[in-house]
Design a protein around this motif. Sequence first.
Motif, PDB file in Angstrom:
ATOM      1  N   ILE A 105      -8.828 -20.332 -16.708  1.00 49.48           N
ATOM      2  CA  ILE A 105      -9.178 -19.118 -17.441  1.00 49.48           C
ATOM      3  C   ILE A 105      -9.475 -19.505 -18.888  1.00 49.48           C
ATOM      4  O   ILE A 105      -8.636 -20.097 -19.568  1.00 49.48           O
ATOM      5  N   VAL A 106     -10.673 -19.173 -19.325  1.00 48.55           N
ATOM      6  CA  VAL A 106     -11.126 -19.518 -20.668  1.00 48.55           C
ATOM      7  C   VAL A 106     -11.238 -18.236 -21.484  1.00 48.55           C
ATOM      8  O   VAL A 106     -12.020 -17.336 -21.150  1.00 48.55           O
ATOM      9  N   GLU A 107     -10.434 -18.129 -22.528  1.00 48.73           N
ATOM     10  CA  GLU A 107     -10.494 -16.996 -23.458  1.00 48.73           C
ATOM     11  C   GLU A 107     -11.316 -17.436 -24.667  1.00 48.73           C
ATOM     12  O   GLU A 107     -10.974 -18.410 -25.343  1.00 48.73           O
ATOM     13  N   ILE A 108     -12.387 -16.714 -24.952  1.00 43.02           N
ATOM     14  CA  ILE A 108     -13.346 -17.110 -25.979  1.00 43.02           C
ATOM     15  C   ILE A 108     -13.333 -16.108 -27.122  1.00 43.02           C
ATOM     16  O   ILE A 108     -13.406 -14.891 -26.897  1.00 43.02           O
ATOM     17  N   ASP A 109     -13.242 -16.624 -28.349  1.00 37.34           N
ATOM     18  CA  ASP A 109     -13.374 -15.795 -29.551  1.00 37.34           C
ATOM     19  C   ASP A 109     -13.953 -16.692 -30.645  1.00 37.34           C
ATOM     20  O   ASP A 109     -13.218 -17.286 -31.435  1.00 37.34           O
ATOM     21  N   GLU A 110     -15.264 -16.820 -30.664  1.00 33.25           N
ATOM     22  CA  GLU A 110     -15.942 -17.743 -31.562  1.00 33.25           C
ATOM     23  C   GLU A 110     -17.061 -17.037 -32.316  1.00 33.25           C
ATOM     24  O   GLU A 110     -17.408 -15.897 -32.010  1.00 33.25           O
ATOM     25  N   ILE A 111     -17.626 -17.728 -33.290  1.00 39.06           N
ATOM     26  CA  ILE A 111     -18.745 -17.220 -34.081  1.00 39.06           C
ATOM     27  C   ILE A 111     -19.943 -18.114 -33.831  1.00 39.06           C
ATOM     28  O   ILE A 111     -19.855 -19.338 -33.946  1.00 39.06           O
ATOM     29  N   GLY A 112     -21.084 -17.510 -33.482  1.00 47.55           N
ATOM     30  CA  GLY A 112     -22.294 -18.255 -33.213  1.00 47.55           C
ATOM     31  C   GLY A 112     -22.805 -18.978 -34.448  1.00 47.55           C
ATOM     32  O   GLY A 112     -22.649 -18.523 -35.581  1.00 47.55           O
ATOM     33  N   ALA A 113     -23.439 -20.134 -34.212  1.00 49.17           N
ATOM     34  CA  ALA A 113     -23.986 -20.944 -35.298  1.00 49.17           C
ATOM     35  C   ALA A 113     -25.272 -20.319 -35.821  1.00 49.17           C
ATOM     36  O   ALA A 113     -25.946 -19.569 -35.113  1.00 49.17           O
ATOM     37  N   PRO A 114     -25.645 -20.637 -37.070  1.00 50.27           N
ATOM     38  CA  PRO A 114     -26.931 -20.170 -37.601  1.00 50.27           C
ATOM     39  C   PRO A 114     -28.071 -20.646 -36.712  1.00 50.27           C
ATOM     40  O   PRO A 114     -27.984 -21.740 -36.127  1.00 50.27           O
ATOM     41  N   PRO A 115     -29.159 -19.877 -36.576  1.00 45.05           N
ATOM     42  CA  PRO A 115     -29.425 -18.623 -37.293  1.00 45.05           C
ATOM     43  C   PRO A 115     -28.895 -17.383 -36.580  1.00 45.05           C
ATOM     44  O   PRO A 115     -29.040 -16.289 -37.103  1.00 45.05           O
ATOM     45  N   MET A 116     -28.295 -17.517 -35.395  1.00 43.84           N
ATOM     46  CA  MET A 116     -27.819 -16.365 -34.620  1.00 43.84           C
ATOM     47  C   MET A 116     -26.325 -16.190 -34.865  1.00 43.84           C
ATOM     48  O   MET A 116     -25.496 -16.391 -33.982  1.00 43.84           O
ATOM     49  N   VAL A 117     -25.961 -15.823 -36.083  1.00 45.91           N
ATOM     50  CA  VAL A 117     -24.551 -15.695 -36.446  1.00 45.91           C
ATOM     51  C   VAL A 117     -24.008 -14.367 -35.915  1.00 45.91           C
ATOM     52  O   VAL A 117     -24.395 -13.299 -36.385  1.00 45.91           O
ATOM     53  N   SER A 118     -23.151 -14.436 -34.910  1.00 39.10           N
ATOM     54  CA  SER A 118     -22.535 -13.242 -34.338  1.00 39.10           C
ATOM     55  C   SER A 118     -21.335 -13.681 -33.516  1.00 39.10           C
ATOM     56  O   SER A 118     -21.210 -14.845 -33.158  1.00 39.10           O
ATOM     57  N   ARG A 119     -20.467 -12.737 -33.211  1.00 39.03           N
ATOM     58  CA  ARG A 119     -19.260 -13.060 -32.478  1.00 39.03           C
ATOM     59  C   ARG A 119     -19.569 -13.261 -30.997  1.00 39.03           C
ATOM     60  O   ARG A 119     -20.360 -12.526 -30.403  1.00 39.03           O
ATOM     61  N   VAL A 120     -18.945 -14.275 -30.406  1.00 44.19           N
ATOM     62  CA  VAL A 120     -19.014 -14.531 -28.974  1.00 44.19           C
ATOM     63  C   VAL A 120     -17.588 -14.407 -28.455  1.00 44.19           C
ATOM     64  O   VAL A 120     -16.730 -15.231 -28.766  1.00 44.19           O
ATOM     65  N   ARG A 121     -17.341 -13.361 -27.680  1.00 46.09           N
ATOM     66  CA  ARG A 121     -15.963 -13.062 -27.278  1.00 46.09           C
ATOM     67  C   ARG A 121     -15.931 -12.603 -25.822  1.00 46.09           C
ATOM     68  O   ARG A 121     -16.823 -11.898 -25.369  1.00 46.09           O
ATOM     69  N   GLY A 122     -14.896 -13.039 -25.110  1.00 43.97           N
ATOM     70  CA  GLY A 122     -14.732 -12.609 -23.732  1.00 43.97           C
ATOM     71  C   GLY A 122     -13.963 -13.625 -22.920  1.00 43.97           C
ATOM     72  O   GLY A 122     -13.227 -14.459 -23.461  1.00 43.97           O
ATOM     73  N   ARG A 123     -14.132 -13.554 -21.617  1.00 45.28           N
ATOM     74  CA  ARG A 123     -13.371 -14.408 -20.698  1.00 45.28           C
ATOM     75  C   ARG A 123     -14.299 -14.997 -19.642  1.00 45.28           C
ATOM     76  O   ARG A 123     -15.200 -14.319 -19.143  1.00 45.28           O
ATOM     77  N   VAL A 124     -14.035 -16.261 -19.311  1.00 47.17           N
ATOM     78  CA  VAL A 124     -14.701 -16.929 -18.194  1.00 47.17           C
ATOM     79  C   VAL A 124     -13.609 -17.413 -17.246  1.00 47.17           C
ATOM     80  O   VAL A 124     -12.652 -18.066 -17.679  1.00 47.17           O
TER      81      VAL A 124
END
Length: 298
Positions: free
Chosen positions: A80-99
């Motif tokens: 189970i992978v819990e993700i809470d990261e910030i995308g690198a430039p130029p697409m700076v946005s939160r990447v959050r969820g579960r895999v």
Amino acid sequence: MSEDGTRAISVIGFIGSVFSPWYAWSGRRDPANHVCINVATYGPGGRFTMTDRGSSALRQSADCLTVGPSSMRWQDGQLIVEIDEIGAPPMVSRVRGRVTVTPAAITGVEVALSPDGAHVWRPFAPVCDITVALEAPGWHWSGHGYFDANFGTRALEADFSRWTWGRFPTAAGATCFYDATRRDGSSLALGLRFDAGGSAQEITPPPKARLRRSLWALARETRADPGHIPRQVLPMLDAPFYCRAAVQTRIDGEDIVGVHEALDLDRFRAAMLKPMLAMRVPRRARWRFDEPSAPRPG
């Protein structure tokens, strides 16, 4: 990859972030001070995240790896992978969820990629089901995947000049190919066939077949039945030294689509490349687990 082949995700946990310029500039003295959970999503709305974090962000136990706000853990036979990261430039946005990765079986295979065993590939689960649930439109899907690991005691570019790798799901399980050119002039040409129960059989790889060069003109090849021309069907990650893509090929008469990677370590070790990478791989040396976004134990 999703069942319809239009989306994909890769998640890599690093202790000693081998593709981080910050780790290289540090002299690779302290792997635990350069840790990362790299997440890349491919398809509509795809993002790339790779934050190099310091040792305060690392927590480990027998069944859990936590790096800052993200984590991987074994629970009831699943990864189970819990993700809470910030995308690198130029697409700076939160990447959050579960895999959630559910292996069909765990293998006992371990392969030395160099004669002295300084680099090891461990295909833990070449056949898996995955469920993706990210906080983004269209990013709730199921598909097939795999789980493997690489371990090493020296820098990759110290011992290899290039390699290609591919994992292709088949009707019976999965087939993997690993081809590498070592700096001592020797080479690796490995083929492994896995069934759904995790049993592995080494096979003689079919002939090498060229793929079209990547957007960065990276030379690529894979394995295919004689006369078959493999092709890229889904672009994924394209960098000056590295390319990941979904590739269609034919093995033993079966048309299959899998994930293919090509790595040029001559390019990677070029000094001019490191500042370019730093733009996509930010360094965050300090982390406190009492911050609001820190993950809760699962």
